[in-house]
Design a protein around this motif. Structure first.
Motif, short mmCIF file in Angstrom:
data_model
loop_
_atom_site.label_atom_id
_atom_site.label_comp_id
_atom_site.label_asym_id
_atom_site.label_seq_id
_atom_site.Cartn_x
_atom_site.Cartn_y
_atom_site.Cartn_z
N ALA A 47 2.22 2.13 -3.38
CA ALA A 47 1.24 2.51 -4.41
C ALA A 47 0.20 3.46 -3.83
O ALA A 47 -0.98 3.12 -3.74
CB ALA A 47 0.58 1.25 -4.96
N GLY A 96 0.81 -1.21 0.00
CA GLY A 96 0.00 0.00 0.00
C GLY A 96 0.84 1.26 0.00
O GLY A 96 0.54 2.23 -0.71
N ASP A 126 -5.63 -5.85 -2.54
CA ASP A 126 -5.11 -6.76 -3.57
C ASP A 126 -4.03 -7.67 -2.99
O ASP A 126 -3.97 -8.86 -3.30
CB ASP A 126 -4.54 -5.97 -4.75
CG ASP A 126 -5.62 -5.33 -5.61
OD1 ASP A 126 -6.82 -5.66 -5.43
OD2 ASP A 126 -5.27 -4.49 -6.46
N ASP A 176 -6.73 0.33 -3.64
CA ASP A 176 -6.99 -1.10 -3.52
C ASP A 176 -5.72 -1.94 -3.37
O ASP A 176 -5.78 -3.16 -3.32
CB ASP A 176 -7.79 -1.60 -4.72
CG ASP A 176 -7.11 -1.28 -6.05
OD1 ASP A 176 -6.18 -0.44 -6.08
OD2 ASP A 176 -7.50 -1.89 -7.07
N ALA A 177 -4.55 -1.31 -3.28
CA ALA A 177 -3.28 -2.04 -3.24
C ALA A 177 -3.20 -2.97 -2.03
O ALA A 177 -2.74 -4.11 -2.15
CB ALA A 177 -2.10 -1.07 -3.25
N GLY A 202 -1.33 5.90 -4.96
CA GLY A 202 -2.43 6.26 -5.87
C GLY A 202 -3.40 5.12 -6.12
O GLY A 202 -4.37 5.29 -6.87
N ARG A 203 -3.14 3.98 -5.52
CA ARG A 203 -4.01 2.81 -5.70
C ARG A 203 -4.65 2.42 -4.36
O ARG A 203 -4.06 1.68 -3.59
CB ARG A 203 -3.21 1.62 -6.24
CG ARG A 203 -2.91 1.70 -7.71
CD ARG A 203 -2.37 0.38 -8.28
NE ARG A 203 -3.13 -0.78 -7.83
CZ ARG A 203 -2.60 -1.84 -7.21
NH1 ARG A 203 -1.32 -1.89 -6.94
NH2 ARG A 203 -3.34 -2.85 -6.85
#
Length: 171
Positions: A106, A103, A115, A111-112, A108-109
């Motif tokens: 990333a 997390g 995931d 959902d990292a 900007g993600r």
């Protein structure tokens, strides 16, 4: 001991996925990689618990050699994996720190983290899942790594609660 060996391999898998985040910042520091290799050897029964318990803090000190949040979390994932020889609950710590590293790497993600947790659950053997289900729920026992310490709050606590809920739902 058998449960610790079962979950050690999975903890090493979780930590190894984020190891490049540590090595990008500390390419000449082998402590985290060595901890993961030793965790795998412990899982295979090639190393004893007593020696690994004495060595479990080595990878944790690697977290002080880096400054980026993803690199720090990756080093701590390796340290938690190494600590599985001491207590199997550290496998959940390895997974939580690995998800935190993913997390952090990333931002900007959103959902990292989820995931990464999904990958972790998908790569958990039925035997290791059963061993993890035998652990107390996070916060249920004040002692040990699943007590009220660092693993019980923030993203680490959320990840461990999510992992434990998914394991119970599968059980």
């Amino acid at each position: 001991m058998a449960d610790r060996r079962l979950v050690a391999g999975w903890a090493a898998d979780c930590a190894e996925r984020v190891l490049p985040l540590f090595e990008a910042e500390a390419p000449n520091d082998a402590r985290a990689r060595d901890a993961i290799a030793r965790t795998r050897a412990f899982a295979r029964g090639e190393l004893g618990a007593a020696e690994e318990i004495r060595r479990r803090f080595v990878a944790g000190r690697a977290a002080h050699a880096v400054t980026g949040p993803a690199a720090v979390a990756a080093a701590r994932a390796a340290a938690q994996a190494a600590a599985v020889a001491h207590m199997g609950a550290h496998a959940l710590g390895a997974a939580a720190y690995a998800a935190k590293a993913a997390g952090s790497a990333a931002p900007g993600r959103p959902d990292a983290v989820a995931d990464e947790v999904g990958w972790q659950l998908d790569h958990l053997s039925p035997e290791a899942a059963a061993a993890l289900r035998r652990l107390p729920l996070l916060g249920a026992d004040a002692s040990g790594p699943l007590g009220r310490g660092l693993l019980a709050s923030g993203v680490l606590g959320t990840v461990i609660r999510d992992l434990q809920a998914a394991l119970l739902a599968r059980g």
